[in-house]
Design an enzyme around this catalytic site. Structure first.
Site, PDB file in Angstrom:
ATOM      1  N   TYR A   1     -18.361 -23.563 -25.571  1.00 13.00           N
ATOM      2  CA  TYR A   1     -18.577 -23.240 -26.991  1.00 13.00           C
ATOM      3  C   TYR A   1     -17.631 -22.110 -27.418  1.00 13.00           C
ATOM      4  O   TYR A   1     -16.919 -22.217 -28.426  1.00 13.00           O
ATOM      5  CB  TYR A   1     -20.040 -22.826 -27.236  1.00 13.00           C
ATOM      6  CG  TYR A   1     -20.218 -22.083 -28.540  1.00 13.00           C
ATOM      7  CD1 TYR A   1     -20.108 -22.752 -29.754  1.00 13.00           C
ATOM      8  CD2 TYR A   1     -20.458 -20.704 -28.560  1.00 13.00           C
ATOM      9  CE1 TYR A   1     -20.242 -22.056 -30.951  1.00 13.00           C
ATOM     10  CE2 TYR A   1     -20.594 -20.009 -29.747  1.00 13.00           C
ATOM     11  CZ  TYR A   1     -20.482 -20.696 -30.945  1.00 13.00           C
ATOM     12  OH  TYR A   1     -20.594 -20.005 -32.126  1.00 13.00           O
TER      13      TYR A   1
ATOM     14  N   LEU B   1     -17.210 -34.452 -40.040  1.00  7.46           N
ATOM     15  CA  LEU B   1     -15.798 -34.035 -40.016  1.00  7.46           C
ATOM     16  C   LEU B   1     -14.960 -34.913 -39.088  1.00  7.46           C
ATOM     17  O   LEU B   1     -13.737 -34.945 -39.204  1.00  7.46           O
ATOM     18  CB  LEU B   1     -15.683 -32.571 -39.568  1.00  7.46           C
ATOM     19  CG  LEU B   1     -16.090 -31.515 -40.591  1.00  7.46           C
ATOM     20  CD1 LEU B   1     -15.989 -30.126 -39.965  1.00  7.46           C
ATOM     21  CD2 LEU B   1     -15.217 -31.587 -41.846  1.00  7.46           C
TER      22      LEU B   1
ATOM     23  N   ASP C   1     -21.919 -31.893 -44.818  1.00  6.29           N
ATOM     24  CA  ASP C   1     -22.651 -31.669 -43.564  1.00  6.29           C
ATOM     25  C   ASP C   1     -23.113 -33.032 -43.056  1.00  6.29           C
ATOM     26  O   ASP C   1     -23.504 -33.891 -43.850  1.00  6.29           O
ATOM     27  CB  ASP C   1     -23.865 -30.759 -43.816  1.00  6.29           C
ATOM     28  CG  ASP C   1     -24.377 -30.099 -42.536  1.00  6.29           C
ATOM     29  OD1 ASP C   1     -24.371 -28.852 -42.479  1.00  6.29           O
ATOM     30  OD2 ASP C   1     -24.768 -30.825 -41.601  1.00  6.29           O
TER      31      ASP C   1
ATOM     32  N   GLY D   1     -26.665 -25.772 -42.930  1.00  6.76           N
ATOM     33  CA  GLY D   1     -27.087 -25.054 -41.731  1.00  6.76           C
ATOM     34  C   GLY D   1     -27.613 -23.657 -42.045  1.00  6.76           C
ATOM     35  O   GLY D   1     -27.719 -23.257 -43.216  1.00  6.76           O
TER      36      GLY D   1
ATOM     37  N   LYS E   1     -14.139 -21.763 -30.148  1.00  5.38           N
ATOM     38  CA  LYS E   1     -13.873 -20.747 -31.184  1.00  5.38           C
ATOM     39  C   LYS E   1     -12.499 -20.106 -30.961  1.00  5.38           C
ATOM     40  O   LYS E   1     -11.717 -19.912 -31.892  1.00  5.38           O
ATOM     41  CB  LYS E   1     -14.962 -19.666 -31.169  1.00  5.38           C
ATOM     42  CG  LYS E   1     -16.331 -20.160 -31.591  1.00  5.38           C
ATOM     43  CD  LYS E   1     -16.348 -20.575 -33.060  1.00  5.38           C
ATOM     44  CE  LYS E   1     -17.660 -21.158 -33.489  1.00  5.38           C
ATOM     45  NZ  LYS E   1     -17.628 -21.850 -34.773  1.00  5.38           N
TER      46      LYS E   1
ATOM     47  N   SER F   1     -16.816 -15.995 -33.783  1.00  3.65           N
ATOM     48  CA  SER F   1     -17.980 -15.399 -33.133  1.00  3.65           C
ATOM     49  C   SER F   1     -17.551 -14.254 -32.235  1.00  3.65           C
ATOM     50  O   SER F   1     -16.440 -14.274 -31.670  1.00  3.65           O
ATOM     51  CB  SER F   1     -18.645 -16.484 -32.283  1.00  3.65           C
ATOM     52  OG  SER F   1     -19.571 -15.927 -31.407  1.00  3.65           O
TER      53      SER F   1
HETATM   54  P1  NAD Z   1     -26.156 -24.455 -37.782  1.00  2.00           P
HETATM   55  O1  NAD Z   1     -26.214 -25.428 -36.657  1.00  2.00           O
HETATM   56  O2  NAD Z   1     -27.432 -24.089 -38.453  1.00  2.00           O
HETATM   57  O3  NAD Z   1     -25.136 -24.979 -38.903  1.00  2.00           O
HETATM   58  C1  NAD Z   1     -24.000 -25.747 -38.569  1.00  2.00           C
HETATM   59  C2  NAD Z   1     -24.023 -26.991 -39.468  1.00  2.00           C
HETATM   60  O4  NAD Z   1     -22.880 -27.789 -39.166  1.00  2.00           O
HETATM   61  C3  NAD Z   1     -25.265 -27.857 -39.252  1.00  2.00           C
HETATM   62  O5  NAD Z   1     -25.913 -28.059 -40.496  1.00  2.00           O
HETATM   63  C4  NAD Z   1     -24.703 -29.169 -38.684  1.00  2.00           C
HETATM   64  O6  NAD Z   1     -25.455 -30.286 -39.135  1.00  2.00           O
HETATM   65  C5  NAD Z   1     -23.283 -29.153 -39.196  1.00  2.00           C
HETATM   66  N1  NAD Z   1     -22.298 -29.892 -38.382  1.00  2.00           N
HETATM   67  C6  NAD Z   1     -22.063 -29.785 -37.055  1.00  2.00           C
HETATM   68  N2  NAD Z   1     -21.074 -30.610 -36.685  1.00  2.00           N
HETATM   69  C7  NAD Z   1     -20.657 -31.261 -37.814  1.00  2.00           C
HETATM   70  C8  NAD Z   1     -19.667 -32.240 -38.076  1.00  2.00           C
HETATM   71  N3  NAD Z   1     -18.908 -32.769 -37.108  1.00  2.00           N
HETATM   72  N4  NAD Z   1     -19.509 -32.675 -39.348  1.00  2.00           N
HETATM   73  C9  NAD Z   1     -20.286 -32.178 -40.349  1.00  2.00           C
HETATM   74  N5  NAD Z   1     -21.239 -31.264 -40.153  1.00  2.00           N
HETATM   75  C10 NAD Z   1     -21.418 -30.802 -38.888  1.00  2.00           C
HETATM   76  O7  NAD Z   1     -25.409 -23.152 -37.229  1.00  2.00           O
HETATM   77  P2  NAD Z   1     -25.247 -21.701 -37.877  1.00  2.00           P
HETATM   78  O8  NAD Z   1     -26.037 -20.745 -37.056  1.00  2.00           O
HETATM   79  O9  NAD Z   1     -25.443 -21.758 -39.328  1.00  2.00           O
HETATM   80  O10 NAD Z   1     -23.724 -21.434 -37.531  1.00  2.00           O
HETATM   81  C11 NAD Z   1     -22.681 -21.708 -38.457  1.00  2.00           C
HETATM   82  C12 NAD Z   1     -21.363 -21.413 -37.792  1.00  2.00           C
HETATM   83  O11 NAD Z   1     -21.335 -20.055 -37.365  1.00  2.00           O
HETATM   84  C13 NAD Z   1     -21.070 -22.258 -36.558  1.00  2.00           C
HETATM   85  O12 NAD Z   1     -19.701 -22.595 -36.544  1.00  2.00           O
HETATM   86  C14 NAD Z   1     -21.404 -21.327 -35.421  1.00  2.00           C
HETATM   87  O13 NAD Z   1     -20.681 -21.650 -34.263  1.00  2.00           O
HETATM   88  C15 NAD Z   1     -20.983 -19.985 -35.998  1.00  2.00           C
HETATM   89  N6  NAD Z   1     -21.681 -18.847 -35.375  1.00  2.00           N
HETATM   90  C16 NAD Z   1     -23.047 -18.830 -35.335  1.00  2.00           C
HETATM   91  C17 NAD Z   1     -23.704 -17.764 -34.713  1.00  2.00           C
HETATM   92  C18 NAD Z   1     -25.207 -17.737 -34.620  1.00  2.00           C
HETATM   93  O14 NAD Z   1     -25.744 -16.991 -33.795  1.00  2.00           O
HETATM   94  N7  NAD Z   1     -25.940 -18.486 -35.441  1.00  2.00           N
HETATM   95  C19 NAD Z   1     -22.966 -16.701 -34.161  1.00  2.00           C
HETATM   96  C20 NAD Z   1     -21.579 -16.750 -34.242  1.00  2.00           C
HETATM   97  C21 NAD Z   1     -20.937 -17.825 -34.860  1.00  2.00           C
HETATM   98  N1  UFG Z   2     -32.889 -13.236 -24.794  1.00  2.00           N
HETATM   99  C1  UFG Z   2     -34.060 -13.143 -24.072  1.00  2.00           C
HETATM  100  N2  UFG Z   2     -34.912 -14.201 -24.121  1.00  2.00           N
HETATM  101  C2  UFG Z   2     -34.666 -15.332 -24.841  1.00  2.00           C
HETATM  102  C3  UFG Z   2     -33.458 -15.399 -25.588  1.00  2.00           C
HETATM  103  C4  UFG Z   2     -32.586 -14.335 -25.535  1.00  2.00           C
HETATM  104  O1  UFG Z   2     -34.317 -12.139 -23.399  1.00  2.00           O
HETATM  105  O2  UFG Z   2     -35.483 -16.257 -24.816  1.00  2.00           O
HETATM  106  C5  UFG Z   2     -31.959 -12.078 -24.785  1.00  2.00           C
HETATM  107  C6  UFG Z   2     -30.588 -12.401 -24.215  1.00  2.00           C
HETATM  108  O3  UFG Z   2     -30.590 -12.251 -22.816  1.00  2.00           O
HETATM  109  C7  UFG Z   2     -29.716 -11.375 -24.939  1.00  2.00           C
HETATM  110  C8  UFG Z   2     -30.394 -11.232 -26.303  1.00  2.00           C
HETATM  111  O4  UFG Z   2     -31.732 -11.695 -26.120  1.00  2.00           O
HETATM  112  O5  UFG Z   2     -29.764 -10.144 -24.292  1.00  2.00           O
HETATM  113  C9  UFG Z   2     -29.730 -12.063 -27.400  1.00  2.00           C
HETATM  114  O6  UFG Z   2     -29.632 -13.418 -26.973  1.00  2.00           O
HETATM  115  P1  UFG Z   2     -29.249 -14.602 -27.980  1.00  2.00           P
HETATM  116  O7  UFG Z   2     -29.304 -15.865 -27.210  1.00  2.00           O
HETATM  117  O8  UFG Z   2     -30.095 -14.510 -29.206  1.00  2.00           O
HETATM  118  O9  UFG Z   2     -27.781 -14.244 -28.431  1.00  2.00           O
HETATM  119  P2  UFG Z   2     -26.440 -14.051 -27.577  1.00  2.00           P
HETATM  120  O10 UFG Z   2     -25.968 -12.651 -27.783  1.00  2.00           O
HETATM  121  O11 UFG Z   2     -26.610 -14.515 -26.195  1.00  2.00           O
HETATM  122  O12 UFG Z   2     -25.454 -15.074 -28.291  1.00  2.00           O
HETATM  123  C10 UFG Z   2     -25.397 -15.235 -29.712  1.00  2.00           C
HETATM  124  C11 UFG Z   2     -25.069 -16.690 -30.038  1.00  2.00           C
HETATM  125  C12 UFG Z   2     -23.667 -17.003 -29.599  1.00  2.00           C
HETATM  126  C13 UFG Z   2     -22.715 -16.034 -30.231  1.00  2.00           C
HETATM  127  C14 UFG Z   2     -23.098 -14.616 -29.917  1.00  2.00           C
HETATM  128  C15 UFG Z   2     -22.206 -13.717 -30.720  1.00  2.00           C
HETATM  129  O13 UFG Z   2     -25.975 -17.557 -29.378  1.00  2.00           O
HETATM  130  O14 UFG Z   2     -23.332 -18.287 -30.041  1.00  2.00           O
HETATM  131  O15 UFG Z   2     -24.460 -14.376 -30.272  1.00  2.00           O
HETATM  132  O16 UFG Z   2     -22.483 -12.415 -30.523  1.00  2.00           O
HETATM  133  F1  UFG Z   2     -21.478 -16.269 -29.763  1.00  2.00           F
END
Ligand code: NAD
Ligand code: UFG
Length: 330
Positions: free
Chosen positions: A148, A59, A31, A10, A152, A124
């Site tokens: 979601y 998983l 994955d 991911g 967490k 998160s």
């Molecule tokens: P991502 O979707 O790119 O990566 C997650 C990976 O997990 C994917 O490759 C998916 O195929 C795999 N996966 C999902 N369910 C699975 C399962 N049951 N078994 C095996 N593999 C599985 O997401 P990411 O942005 O890299 O996020 C990684 C982690 O960080 C996640 O737990 C997400 O909730 C957390 N997180 C992400 C953000 C963000 O903004 N990207 C913010 C806060 C927390």
């Molecule tokens: N936004 C827009 N237009 C869009 C998308 C987002 O204006 O098309 C704005 C949102 O309103 C926000 C900011 O951009 O003000 C950031 O939005 P994101 O969707 O990129 O991120 P969030 O802060 O809403 O949430 C992200 C992840 C969550 C995580 C959180 C942790 O999506 O999973 O950050 O801080 F929990």
């Protein structure tokens, strides 16, 4: 001894794999590819010269998880695997609770059976809900506003309970703020399926002409320019934060860290920086507020700096340039 990286193909996992391999760590990736592609393993090999062992496994399939532990000498797990789309989690709560929570329970039970007691978990900033003040510290009240986020929060609680019950475990909960940006090679980055929910992948697709314009969700928040403020952190800084977190595993129990920069940028700041750095236009329209959004969210990241010696070092310009470089390469 190897580190198991769940969700290692991911977005955040793949950058972290590169960081760990470059530091000399042996890795195994698990994955199910539900939100990533197998070719990411090739890219990790291209960037590091080493191909990590890869299992396409879910998983939720406990036999498949057992096989990974049986076939490798794993002493530490970095657990990224999970579903992460906030809106989708509201529509499909059972799928989110099952995938994220049951998947984690399966992982933990196999870890314990195989005498593996070190875990770094992707939490998160969403667990802070609507914070009363900013910057956010690790001891702030926890609450969530969508399934979601609740997964967490529940997993954090499960891990706290586990550490109370079994003092062999060391767990680090990393609360990420808003990861954006990409590897400078353009080989790894954030490439969500369908229309992106998050701001930066939406912006890069507008820049490329795949989407006509960006909707800015609200300009009447109590922030300097009225648009939402977030703590955007370069994914490579986040990756190095995981390596730094290994240090905390040497002490048993639960350790919690915010991984952010401590800086808040508005949506308009992001648009302006992206346009300036990349010399492209991002057409946008002001739209309604997105339900569930908060005005401001940024970290107090001083605990990670003080205890782990980690600090985010990359600028917003780096984040915008690398995100665009990745999108152009797709
Ligand atoms: P991502 O979707 O790119 O990566 C997650 C990976 O997990 C994917 O490759 C998916 O195929 C795999 N996966 C999902 N369910 C699975 C399962 N049951 N078994 C095996 N593999 C599985 O997401 P990411 O942005 O890299 O996020 C990684 C982690 O960080 C996640 O737990 C997400 O909730 C957390 N997180 C992400 C953000 C963000 O903004 N990207 C913010 C806060 C927390
Ligand atoms: N936004 C827009 N237009 C869009 C998308 C987002 O204006 O098309 C704005 C949102 O309103 C926000 C900011 O951009 O003000 C950031 O939005 P994101 O969707 O990129 O991120 P969030 O802060 O809403 O949430 C992200 C992840 C969550 C995580 C959180 C942790 O999506 O999973 O950050 O801080 F929990």
């Amino acid at each position: 001894m190897a580190v198991l990286v769940t969700g290692g193909t991911g977005y955040i996992g793949s950058h972290t794999c590169v960081e760990f391999i470059q530091k000399g760590q042996e890795l195994v990736i698990l994955d199910n590819l539900c939100n990533s592609k197998a070719e990411v393993v090739d890219h990790i090999e291209t960037l590091t010269g080493i191909r990590p062992r890869f299992y396409k496994a879910d998983l939720l399939d406990i036999d498949a998880v057992k096989k990974v532990f049986d076939e490798n000498d794993i002493d530490t797990v970095i657990h990224f695997a999970g579903l992460k789309a906030v809106g989708e989690s509201v529509a499909k709560p059972l799928e989110y609770y099952t995938n994220n929570i049951v998947g984690t329970l399966n992982l933990l039970s196999e870890m314990r059976k195989h005498n593996c007691f070190n875990l770094i978990f992707s939490s998160s900033a969403t667990v802070y809900g609507k914070p009363k003040t900013v910057p956010i510290k690790e001891d702030f009240e926890l609450t969530t506003t969508n399934p979601y986020g609740t997964t967490k929060l529940y997993i954090e609680q499960i891990l706290k309970d586990l550490c109370v019950s079994d003092n062999r475990f060391s767990v680090v909960l990393l609360r990420y703020f808003n990861p954006i940006g990409a590897h400078e090679s353009g080989l790894l980055g954030d490439n969500p399926n369908g229309i992106p929910n998050n701001l930066m992948p939406y912006v890069t697709r507008v820049a490329k002409g795949i989407l006509p314009h960006l909707n800015v969700f609200g300009n009447d928040y109590d922030t300097p320019d009225g648009t939402g403020v977030r703590d955007y952190i370069h994914v490579l800084d986040l990756a190095s934060g995981h390596y730094a977190a290994l240090k905390a595993l040497s002490e048993r129990g639960v350790h919690i860290y915010n991984l952010g920069t401590g800086n808040g940028y508005s949506v308009l700041d992001i648009i302006n920086a992206f346009e300036r750095v990349n010399d492209v236009k991002i057409p946008y329209q002001i739209a309604e507020r997105r339900p569930g959004d908060i005005a401001e969210c940024y970290a107090d990241a001083s605990k990670a700096e003080f205890e782990l010696g980690w600090k985010a070092i990359r600028s917003l310009d780096d984040m915008c340039a690398s995100a665009w470089n990745f999108e152009k390469n797709l």
